[in-house]
Motif scaffolding. Structure first.
Motif, PDB file in Angstrom:
ATOM      1  N   ALA A  43       0.949  -1.332  -0.027  1.00  0.00           N
ATOM      2  CA  ALA A  43       0.186  -0.217  -0.101  1.00  0.00           C
ATOM      3  C   ALA A  43       0.618   1.141   0.441  1.00  0.00           C
ATOM      4  N   ALA A  44       1.834   2.062   1.314  1.00  0.00           N
ATOM      5  CA  ALA A  44       3.114   2.654   0.903  1.00  0.00           C
ATOM      6  C   ALA A  44       3.725   2.150  -0.659  1.00  0.00           C
ATOM      7  N   SER A  45       3.916   1.336  -1.014  1.00  0.00           N
ATOM      8  CA  SER A  45       4.723   1.295  -2.225  1.00  0.00           C
ATOM      9  C   SER A  45       3.887   1.375  -3.797  1.00  0.00           C
ATOM     10  N   LEU A  46       2.789   1.471  -3.815  1.00  0.00           N
ATOM     11  CA  LEU A  46       2.198   2.478  -4.971  1.00  0.00           C
ATOM     12  C   LEU A  46       1.141   4.048  -4.743  1.00  0.00           C
ATOM     13  N   TRP A  47       0.907   4.266  -2.817  1.00  0.00           N
ATOM     14  CA  TRP A  47       0.758   5.086  -3.005  1.00  0.00           C
ATOM     15  C   TRP A  47       2.232   5.889  -3.387  1.00  0.00           C
ATOM     16  N   ARG A  82      10.456  16.976  -6.814  1.00  0.00           N
ATOM     17  CA  ARG A  82       9.502  15.799  -6.406  1.00  0.00           C
ATOM     18  C   ARG A  82       9.200  14.175  -6.932  1.00  0.00           C
ATOM     19  N   VAL A  83       9.969  14.443  -8.517  1.00  0.00           N
ATOM     20  CA  VAL A  83       9.970  13.329  -8.927  1.00  0.00           C
ATOM     21  C   VAL A  83      10.756  12.484  -8.192  1.00  0.00           C
ATOM     22  N   VAL A  84      12.523  13.264  -8.267  1.00  0.00           N
ATOM     23  CA  VAL A  84      13.553  12.305  -7.544  1.00  0.00           C
ATOM     24  C   VAL A  84      13.135  11.500  -6.435  1.00  0.00           C
ATOM     25  N   TRP A  85      12.194  13.322  -4.859  1.00  0.00           N
ATOM     26  CA  TRP A  85      11.790  12.976  -3.942  1.00  0.00           C
ATOM     27  C   TRP A  85      11.461  11.773  -4.047  1.00  0.00           C
ATOM     28  N   TRP A  86       9.752  11.495  -4.777  1.00  0.00           N
ATOM     29  CA  TRP A  86       9.510   9.934  -4.956  1.00  0.00           C
ATOM     30  C   TRP A  86      10.099   8.274  -4.640  1.00  0.00           C
ATOM     31  N   LEU A  87      10.990   8.959  -5.960  1.00  0.00           N
ATOM     32  CA  LEU A  87      11.897   7.699  -6.448  1.00  0.00           C
ATOM     33  C   LEU A  87      12.952   7.220  -5.176  1.00  0.00           C
ATOM     34  N   LEU A  88      12.923   8.403  -4.468  1.00  0.00           N
ATOM     35  CA  LEU A  88      13.958   7.714  -3.308  1.00  0.00           C
ATOM     36  C   LEU A  88      13.446   7.168  -2.179  1.00  0.00           C
ATOM     37  N   VAL A  89      12.432   7.840  -1.900  1.00  0.00           N
ATOM     38  CA  VAL A  89      11.878   6.959  -0.921  1.00  0.00           C
ATOM     39  C   VAL A  89      10.590   5.410  -1.529  1.00  0.00           C
ATOM     40  N   LYS A  90      10.435   5.599  -2.168  1.00  0.00           N
ATOM     41  CA  LYS A  90       9.849   4.405  -2.917  1.00  0.00           C
ATOM     42  C   LYS A  90      11.086   3.400  -2.988  1.00  0.00           C
ATOM     43  N   PHE A  91      12.060   3.614  -4.135  1.00  0.00           N
ATOM     44  CA  PHE A  91      12.995   2.475  -3.975  1.00  0.00           C
ATOM     45  C   PHE A  91      14.121   2.222  -2.773  1.00  0.00           C
TER      46      PHE A  91
END
Length: 101
Positions: free
Chosen positions: A19-23, A41-50
């Protein structure tokens, strides 16, 4: 820890992880494809996700505190629910005409 509890904990954590990964994926796509794209923001979410989420999953599974099978079951259930939700939402969007009716 009893086997059933071990499996249920794995399923709960696998579902929560997915769920966190999909979010994170939705947030990343919104930052990338939204009305005001933001590379930061795209780079931020990539760093959080991966790195962050995958490191967390690796630590959880390597620790042996959760069941790998339970984790995969929870992951799969949330993935199926997420795909169904997105498909339902897309079909609703396709039913709306361009004039809003």
């Amino acid at each position: 820890m009893p086997h059933t509890l071990w499996m249920m904990l794995g399923a709960l954590l696998g579902g929560a992880w997915n769920a966190a990964s999909l979010w994170c994926l939705v947030q990343m796509l919104a930052a990338w494809l939204g009305p005001q794209p933001s590379r930061r923001r795209v780079v931020w979410w990539l760093l959080v996700k991966f790195p962050a989420l995958y490191l967390l999953a690796g630590v959880l599974l390597a620790s042996g505190t959760v069941s790998l099978l339970g984790f995969c079951m929870g992951f799969t259930l949330v993935l199926i629910a997420g795909i169904a939700w997105f498909a339902l939402r897309a079909s609703r969007m396709s039913l709306v005409r361009s004039d809003g009716r």
